[in-house]
Design a protein around this motif. Structure first.
Motif, PDB file in Angstrom:
ATOM      1  N   ILE A  10     -21.661  56.181  -3.628  1.00 22.72           N
ATOM      2  CA  ILE A  10     -22.773  55.463  -2.986  1.00 22.72           C
ATOM      3  C   ILE A  10     -24.040  56.309  -3.030  1.00 22.72           C
ATOM      4  N   GLY A  11     -23.901  57.605  -2.752  1.00 25.16           N
ATOM      5  CA  GLY A  11     -25.058  58.485  -2.760  1.00 25.16           C
ATOM      6  C   GLY A  11     -25.720  58.562  -4.121  1.00 25.16           C
ATOM      7  N   ALA A  12     -24.908  58.636  -5.181  1.00 26.06           N
ATOM      8  CA  ALA A  12     -25.474  58.682  -6.534  1.00 26.06           C
ATOM      9  C   ALA A  12     -26.223  57.396  -6.851  1.00 26.06           C
ATOM     10  N   LEU A  13     -25.658  56.257  -6.451  1.00 30.11           N
ATOM     11  CA  LEU A  13     -26.296  54.962  -6.706  1.00 30.11           C
ATOM     12  C   LEU A  13     -27.600  54.823  -5.926  1.00 30.11           C
ATOM     13  N   MET A  14     -27.573  55.191  -4.648  1.00 29.61           N
ATOM     14  CA  MET A  14     -28.784  55.076  -3.833  1.00 29.61           C
ATOM     15  C   MET A  14     -29.849  56.083  -4.260  1.00 29.61           C
ATOM     16  N   ALA A  15     -29.443  57.275  -4.690  1.00 34.00           N
ATOM     17  CA  ALA A  15     -30.414  58.256  -5.186  1.00 34.00           C
ATOM     18  C   ALA A  15     -31.084  57.742  -6.452  1.00 34.00           C
ATOM     19  N   TRP A  16     -30.298  57.131  -7.339  1.00 34.90           N
ATOM     20  CA  TRP A  16     -30.880  56.534  -8.539  1.00 34.90           C
ATOM     21  C   TRP A  16     -31.871  55.435  -8.172  1.00 34.90           C
ATOM     22  N   ALA A  17     -31.534  54.630  -7.156  1.00 34.80           N
ATOM     23  CA  ALA A  17     -32.443  53.555  -6.721  1.00 34.80           C
ATOM     24  C   ALA A  17     -33.744  54.129  -6.194  1.00 34.80           C
ATOM     25  N   LYS A  18     -33.668  55.260  -5.465  1.00 35.77           N
ATOM     26  CA  LYS A  18     -34.879  55.862  -4.924  1.00 35.77           C
ATOM     27  C   LYS A  18     -35.734  56.515  -6.001  1.00 35.77           C
ATOM     28  N   ILE A  19     -35.083  57.027  -7.047  1.00 32.70           N
ATOM     29  CA  ILE A  19     -35.816  57.771  -8.073  1.00 32.70           C
ATOM     30  C   ILE A  19     -36.301  56.861  -9.197  1.00 32.70           C
ATOM     31  N   SER A  20     -35.414  56.013  -9.698  1.00 33.78           N
ATOM     32  CA  SER A  20     -35.718  55.245 -10.901  1.00 33.78           C
ATOM     33  C   SER A  20     -35.806  53.736 -10.680  1.00 33.78           C
ATOM     34  N   GLY A  21     -35.458  53.275  -9.490  1.00 35.91           N
ATOM     35  CA  GLY A  21     -35.435  51.839  -9.269  1.00 35.91           C
ATOM     36  C   GLY A  21     -36.823  51.256  -9.052  1.00 35.91           C
ATOM     37  N   ASN A  22     -36.894  49.922  -9.024  1.00 36.31           N
ATOM     38  CA  ASN A  22     -38.153  49.265  -8.727  1.00 36.31           C
ATOM     39  C   ASN A  22     -38.428  49.318  -7.226  1.00 36.31           C
ATOM     40  N   LYS A  23     -39.536  48.721  -6.807  1.00 37.84           N
ATOM     41  CA  LYS A  23     -39.948  48.825  -5.410  1.00 37.84           C
ATOM     42  C   LYS A  23     -38.891  48.231  -4.482  1.00 37.84           C
ATOM     43  N   ALA A  24     -38.325  47.073  -4.853  1.00 40.33           N
ATOM     44  CA  ALA A  24     -37.321  46.436  -3.993  1.00 40.33           C
ATOM     45  C   ALA A  24     -36.098  47.329  -3.817  1.00 40.33           C
ATOM     46  N   MET A  25     -35.653  47.991  -4.897  1.00 42.32           N
ATOM     47  CA  MET A  25     -34.488  48.865  -4.805  1.00 42.32           C
ATOM     48  C   MET A  25     -34.791  50.102  -3.968  1.00 42.32           C
ATOM     49  N   ARG A  26     -36.007  50.628  -4.101  1.00 49.04           N
ATOM     50  CA  ARG A  26     -36.382  51.793  -3.294  1.00 49.04           C
ATOM     51  C   ARG A  26     -36.428  51.437  -1.808  1.00 49.04           C
ATOM     52  N   VAL A  27     -36.954  50.271  -1.494  1.00 48.69           N
ATOM     53  CA  VAL A  27     -36.996  49.838  -0.093  1.00 48.69           C
ATOM     54  C   VAL A  27     -35.578  49.654   0.445  1.00 48.69           C
ATOM     55  N   MET A  28     -34.704  49.045  -0.364  1.00 42.41           N
ATOM     56  CA  MET A  28     -33.320  48.841   0.055  1.00 42.41           C
ATOM     57  C   MET A  28     -32.634  50.181   0.323  1.00 42.41           C
ATOM     58  N   ALA A  29     -32.837  51.156  -0.572  1.00 42.98           N
ATOM     59  CA  ALA A  29     -32.231  52.471  -0.395  1.00 42.98           C
ATOM     60  C   ALA A  29     -32.791  53.177   0.835  1.00 42.98           C
ATOM     61  N   ASP A  30     -34.098  53.045   1.077  1.00 46.10           N
ATOM     62  CA  ASP A  30     -34.706  53.659   2.266  1.00 46.10           C
ATOM     63  C   ASP A  30     -34.145  53.050   3.546  1.00 46.10           C
ATOM     64  N   ILE A  31     -33.984  51.736   3.557  1.00 50.72           N
ATOM     65  CA  ILE A  31     -33.423  51.068   4.737  1.00 50.72           C
ATOM     66  C   ILE A  31     -31.986  51.551   4.974  1.00 50.72           C
ATOM     67  N   TYR A  32     -31.217  51.646   3.903  1.00 49.95           N
ATOM     68  CA  TYR A  32     -29.821  52.098   4.019  1.00 49.95           C
ATOM     69  C   TYR A  32     -29.740  53.498   4.635  1.00 49.95           C
ATOM     70  N   THR A  33     -30.502  54.443   4.087  1.00 52.99           N
ATOM     71  CA  THR A  33     -30.422  55.821   4.594  1.00 52.99           C
ATOM     72  C   THR A  33     -30.966  55.924   6.015  1.00 52.99           C
ATOM     73  N   THR A  34     -32.021  55.176   6.325  1.00 50.42           N
ATOM     74  CA  THR A  34     -32.598  55.236   7.669  1.00 50.42           C
ATOM     75  C   THR A  34     -31.636  54.677   8.707  1.00 50.42           C
ATOM     76  N   VAL A  35     -31.041  53.530   8.403  1.00 51.39           N
ATOM     77  CA  VAL A  35     -30.136  52.886   9.362  1.00 51.39           C
ATOM     78  C   VAL A  35     -28.868  53.698   9.548  1.00 51.39           C
ATOM     79  N   LEU A  36     -28.241  54.105   8.438  1.00 53.04           N
ATOM     80  CA  LEU A  36     -26.935  54.781   8.549  1.00 53.04           C
ATOM     81  C   LEU A  36     -27.058  56.182   9.138  1.00 53.04           C
ATOM     82  N   ARG A  37     -28.202  56.829   8.977  1.00 49.25           N
ATOM     83  CA  ARG A  37     -28.375  58.144   9.587  1.00 49.25           C
ATOM     84  C   ARG A  37     -28.848  58.046  11.029  1.00 49.25           C
TER      85      ARG A  37
END
Length: 238
Positions: free
Chosen positions: A42-69
């Motif tokens: 999951i971490g590798a997938l979300m890190a890829w979304a934050k680094i190389s993904g489009n805006k929607a994927m980056r927002v999704m990854a940010d929401i995931y890390t913010t909520v779960l932490r």
């Protein structure tokens, strides 16, 4: 009748609870390893979304890390176990099955631990990628390496070198989080220690034994991670 000593209590003899504690330790290791592997994926997938993904994927990854932490791990375990049980019971009623259908405790624990630790792993992998010198990737591109070859020969080994120390910290967190899975009834190490203490009336002895076994797992895994760090740091300037 002579009182049983601590070592007799945790031994594999006639009055010993060693087999019970050992089986609990094996369940703890299996639960921690499966949760850790899931968190790394999951971490590798979300890190890829934050680094190389489009805006929607980056927002999704940010929401995931913010909520779960930001929410307690025990709450996530409850959501998976009791929420999953509610879903299974509702599906069962659709097929005329009566009663409560419990979600498997081990599966709920693995998913909860993996998803909560995945938020930590996301930042670990993102930081490891940022630590790679841009020139190394540029040199690989200049040599004509394909994207897959760059990942296999340059990106993955270097990122793993930088990520391993922090991954070791995440592993220690996962190992400690596995004790929370006792609330689902999984017979891991803490559950077995509670069983032994309730049966013998000697909670101090059993919880000390459980603490020693946790320290044993932690020490061995720490040694293994140091070996892995040494292996992936071959040829690097110290």
């Amino acid at each position: 009748m002579e009182p049983v000593s601590f070592w007799q209590l945790v031994s594999f003899g006639e009055q010993g609870w060693g087999p019970l504690l050992l089986s609990g330790m094996m369940v703890t290791i299996a639960l921690s390893l499966s949760g850790f592997v899931l968190s790394a994926a999951i971490g590798a997938l979300m890190a890829w979304a934050k680094i190389s993904g489009n805006k929607a994927m980056r927002v999704m990854a940010d929401i995931y890390t913010t909520v779960l932490r930001g929410i307690p791990d025990l709450l996530v375990i409850y959501l998976f176990y009791f929420g999953g049980s509610s879903v299974l019971s509702a599906v069962g009623r659709m097929f005329n099955a009566d009663g409560f259908i419990a979600f498997p405790g081990f599966l709920a624990g693995m998913m909860a631990v993996g998803i909560t630790a995945g938020a930590q792993q996301t930042e670990v992998f993102r930081g490891a990628y940022r630590a790679i010198a841009p020139g190394e990737l540029e040199a690989a591109i200049a040599c004509g390496m394909s994207r897959a070859t760059r990942f296999r020969r340059i990106l993955a080994p270097l990122a793993l070198r930088f990520a391993l120390p922090s991954m070791g910290n995440v592993w220690q967190l996962v190992l400690k989080e596995s004790a929370l899975i006792s609330v689902t009834g999984v017979a891991e190490l803490l559950t077995q220690a509670q069983t032994g203490s309730g049966s013998t009336g000697r909670p101090f002895d059993f919880f000390i034994a459980a603490a020693l076994l946790y320290l044993l797992i932690s020490a061995f895994s720490g040694w293994s991670l140091r070996k892995a760090e040494s292996y992936y740091s071959r040829g690097a300037a110290r």
